[in-house]
Design an enzyme around this catalytic site. Structure first.
Site, short mmCIF file in Angstrom:
data_model
loop_
_atom_site.label_atom_id
_atom_site.label_comp_id
_atom_site.label_asym_id
_atom_site.label_seq_id
_atom_site.Cartn_x
_atom_site.Cartn_y
_atom_site.Cartn_z
N HIS A 68 0.87 -1.12 0.10
CA HIS A 68 -0.10 0.05 -0.09
C HIS A 68 0.88 1.25 -0.05
CE1 HIS A 68 -3.64 2.20 0.76
NE2 HIS A 68 -3.04 3.11 1.44
N ALA A 69 0.68 2.08 -0.98
CA ALA A 69 1.47 3.17 -1.16
C ALA A 69 1.63 4.26 -0.12
CB ALA A 69 1.21 3.89 -2.56
N HIS A 105 -0.05 12.07 -5.74
CA HIS A 105 -0.56 12.18 -4.32
C HIS A 105 0.52 11.83 -3.27
CE1 HIS A 105 -3.89 11.02 -1.43
NE2 HIS A 105 -2.71 10.40 -0.92
N GLU A 106 1.15 11.00 -3.37
CA GLU A 106 2.18 10.73 -2.29
C GLU A 106 3.33 11.71 -2.26
OE1 GLU A 106 1.52 8.49 0.07
OE2 GLU A 106 -0.01 7.15 -1.16
N HIS A 156 2.24 14.55 0.03
CA HIS A 156 2.40 14.41 1.52
C HIS A 156 3.83 14.77 1.85
CE1 HIS A 156 -1.23 12.12 2.53
NE2 HIS A 156 -0.97 11.48 1.57
N GLU A 200 -4.07 14.55 2.72
CA GLU A 200 -4.51 13.60 1.63
C GLU A 200 -4.92 14.50 0.23
OE1 GLU A 200 -4.14 10.59 1.64
OE2 GLU A 200 -3.55 10.51 3.85
N HIS A 240 -6.92 0.03 5.82
CA HIS A 240 -6.96 1.21 6.86
C HIS A 240 -7.67 0.75 8.13
CE1 HIS A 240 -6.21 3.14 2.98
NE2 HIS A 240 -5.73 4.00 3.79
N TYR A 248 -9.91 10.85 3.99
CA TYR A 248 -9.98 10.51 2.25
C TYR A 248 -11.16 10.95 1.92
CZ TYR A 248 -6.09 7.43 3.61
OH TYR A 248 -4.87 6.91 4.00
#
Length: 597
Positions: free
Chosen positions: A337-338, A367-368, A371, A395, A495, A505
């Site tokens: 999971h990224a 997306h990552e 962060h 997020e 999660h 999310y």
């Protein structure tokens, strides 16, 4: 903490006891919070390093080490949170008061003060994540499939039997998690009550600068804004899937979960080839383009980094490239999971992902990295402010960037030779809706379920029944085969097994469109919102960075106002603006057909 008490007697009888300790001062409060932050920073670094090792090298030993680090961090935070109550009645400056508040809310898992129970809880949390991360479906001895392989089946196959087998296979791995989860709820609630929360759900909901009981109503308000769009999308997809699969898909009921292209039916973009409008080919296939160019995992990350540097952000540090995990190792189990990491709360930024060369992972990388750039932007804040304005903001940032991955942008970076005509936008909008709009009710119901579990409204013997009741209510999705309480389908979602709150999310999918609309305006875009890209706009980058650098130092409405130019309420109308042409088209396609379930 030692207390000074004077005992007064009258004759031989007790009269009263009085606490002679002087009331605390602001300077004492400041000294306490500085000491607390220094300790928490040290423990956070240790915990992050242990978690990194555990998730990139899953063994019994790394699970134990990670559990021990979690236990130490949770215990220290619990002790500091309880000690901080000494200052509850002290009037102090707003920024200091906010740090005290965030100290109390900094845990997602509150362990009981009893050492044995605290150790048990952290070990359970580590075990659940480990079971998930190493989960495999083995229909025959020696022939096992992990989540990545099973997800590929859901993504690419149109054979109902094959899809059902993959779906059932993955959902079988979570059965051993069920008894652990039940005990986790009991112990987590006990710890939350020691911090004066009603339960763990109330503790999670208290992080949104509003009373915990007001937060579900705020989520429902946002959902009602977009629900008509979702209903239109659901009805259209159901009708097209019925054309493909026949009576497996009911004409007017919920859609079977295994037919939506994703293990959890949370995003439906993989069904696009089956539901695409006739003659509305988007004009390109990003997955095919990336593969035809021989794109490698590191290239995918460089594309994402260059978007941020085009906005004026500094490049990622060399250690990011040296220490991140980009490809699934062949010699060990990892949690694929990224995720994005900040191991030292300053510059040791990393991502962990088993990157595949496809359009989905191209978006995931953006997306990552969102962060990571957020983490670096607020790294000069006091430790307790080193987080996003609310967790939905964290997020949303990378996805805001991903909304700028338009045909015009792809041409600028050399992935497209020509920009397709705007007549192709209907297909692009539908594909985006299958990803974004389809997700919204799933993003809402995950924590709706957990909040009710934590409060006792859903008892252990109704875990699975309630899970599917909520999925039916919000998503209009049903299990493909009968389920019972012998199953534990919530645990088949990372999660849930990893104790990771999920409301963020849902908020992120709302906020990213609100952010995109505001930043596109700053960038000078005057065309349709779905054609706007902020790539290479230093003005948009400056506006974005100003908000990121605030961290959690102010209530989230203030941060929202900085980015949007004054808006202080989350607003889903930006989603309606973005998808307005699609909504009109969907309603035309659905005429005379059932809508809803």
């Amino acid at each position: 903490m030692r207390r000074l008490v004077a005992i007064f007697f009258l004759g031989s009888g007790f009269l009263f006891a009085a606490d002679l300790r002087k009331p605390p001062t602001v300077s004492e409060a400041k000294a306490f919070i500085d000491r607390a932050q220094a300790k928490l920073l040290d423990l956070a670094v240790r915990d992050a390093r242990a978690d990194w090792v555990k998730s990139t090298f899953i063994t019994y030993d790394t699970e134990i080490l990670a559990a021990k680090a979690d236990e130490q961090q949770i215990a220290a935070t619990m002790d500091l949170a309880k000690e901080s109550t000494r200052f509850n009645q002290l009037k102090m400056p707003d920024d200091l008061a906010r740090q005290f508040k965030l100290l109390r809310l900094s845990l997602t898992l509150a362990a009981p003060s009893n050492p044995k129970e605290s150790q048990e809880l952290t070990e359970i949390a580590s075990q659940m994540e480990g079971i998930y991360g190493s989960g495999k479906y083995c229909p025959q001895p020696g022939k096992c499939q992990d989540l990545e392989q099973l997800s590929d089946v859901l993504r690419t196959s149109t054979d109902p039997k094959q899809l059902l087998d993959a779906w059932r296979g993955w959902h079988s791995i979570s059965v051993p998690i069920r008894p652990l989860f039940q005990r986790y709820v009991e112990l987590g609630n006990k710890g939350a009550r020691e911090l004066e929360f009603a339960d763990m759900g109330a503790m999670w909901r208290s992080k949104y600068d509003m009373p915990p009981d007001a937060f579900p109503a705020e989520m429902d308000r946002l959902w009602e804004q977009v629900r008509p769009l979702y209903l239109s999308l659901h009805a259209y997809v159901r009708a097209r899937l019925r054309e493909k699969y026949g009576n497996i898909v009911p004409a007017s009921g919920p859609i079977p979960a295994h037919l939506l292209g994703n293990m959890w039916a949370q995003e439906w973009e993989n069904t696009y080839p089956l539901v695409a409008p006739k003659g509305a080919d988007p004009g390109y296939d990003l997955t095919a383009i990336l593969r035809s160019k021989g794109t490698q995992p590191l290239d995918m990350v460089h594309y994402g980094e260059r978007f941020f540097t085009s906005l004026g952000f500094a490049p990622l540090p060399k250690t990011f490239w040296d220490r991140s995990l980009f490809v699934k190792p062949r010699d060990r189990d990892v949690v694929c999971h990224a995720s994005a990491w900040d191991l030292d709360q300053v510059e040791d930024l990393r991502i962990k992902a088993c990157i595949q060369i496809n359009a989905e992972d191209f978006s995931t990388i953006h997306h990552e990295l969102g962060h990571n750039f957020y983490q670096r932007a607020y790294d000069r804040q006091p430790f307790l402010f080193r987080d996003s304005a609310n967790d939905g903001f964290h997020e949303a940032i990378g996805d805001t960037i991903a909304l700028s991955v338009t045909p015009e942008y792809l041409k600028k970076i050399g992935l497209l030779t020509n920009v397709p005509d705007s007549s192709k936008d209907l297909g692009l909008l539908l594909e985006k809706a299958l990803e974004k709009v389809a997700f919204l009710p799933f993003g809402l119901m995950i924590d709706k379920w957990r909040w009710q579990v934590f409060s006792g409204q859903i008892p252990p013997d109704k875990y699975n029944e309630a899970w599917w009741r909520l999925r039916l209510q919000y998503q209009g999705v049903a299990p493909p085969v009968a389920r019972s309480e012998a199953d534990f389908d919530p645990g088949a979602k990372y999660h849930v097994s990893a104790n990771y709150p999920y409301a963020r999310y849902f908020l992120a999918f709302i906020l990213q469109f609100q952010f995109h609309r505001a930043l596109a305006k700053v960038a000078g875009c005057t065309g349709p919102l779905n054609r706007c890209s902020i790539y290479d706009s230093k003005a948009a980058g400056e506006r974005l960075n100003t908000m990121l650098a605030m961290g959690e130092s102010q209530p989230w409405p203030n941060a929202l106002a900085v980015l949007t130019g004054g808006e202080k309420q989350m607003d889903a109308t930006a989603i309606l603006d973005y998808f307005a042409p699609l909504k009109k088209w969907l309603d035309e396609q659905n005429k005379g057909k059932p809508v809803g379930w």
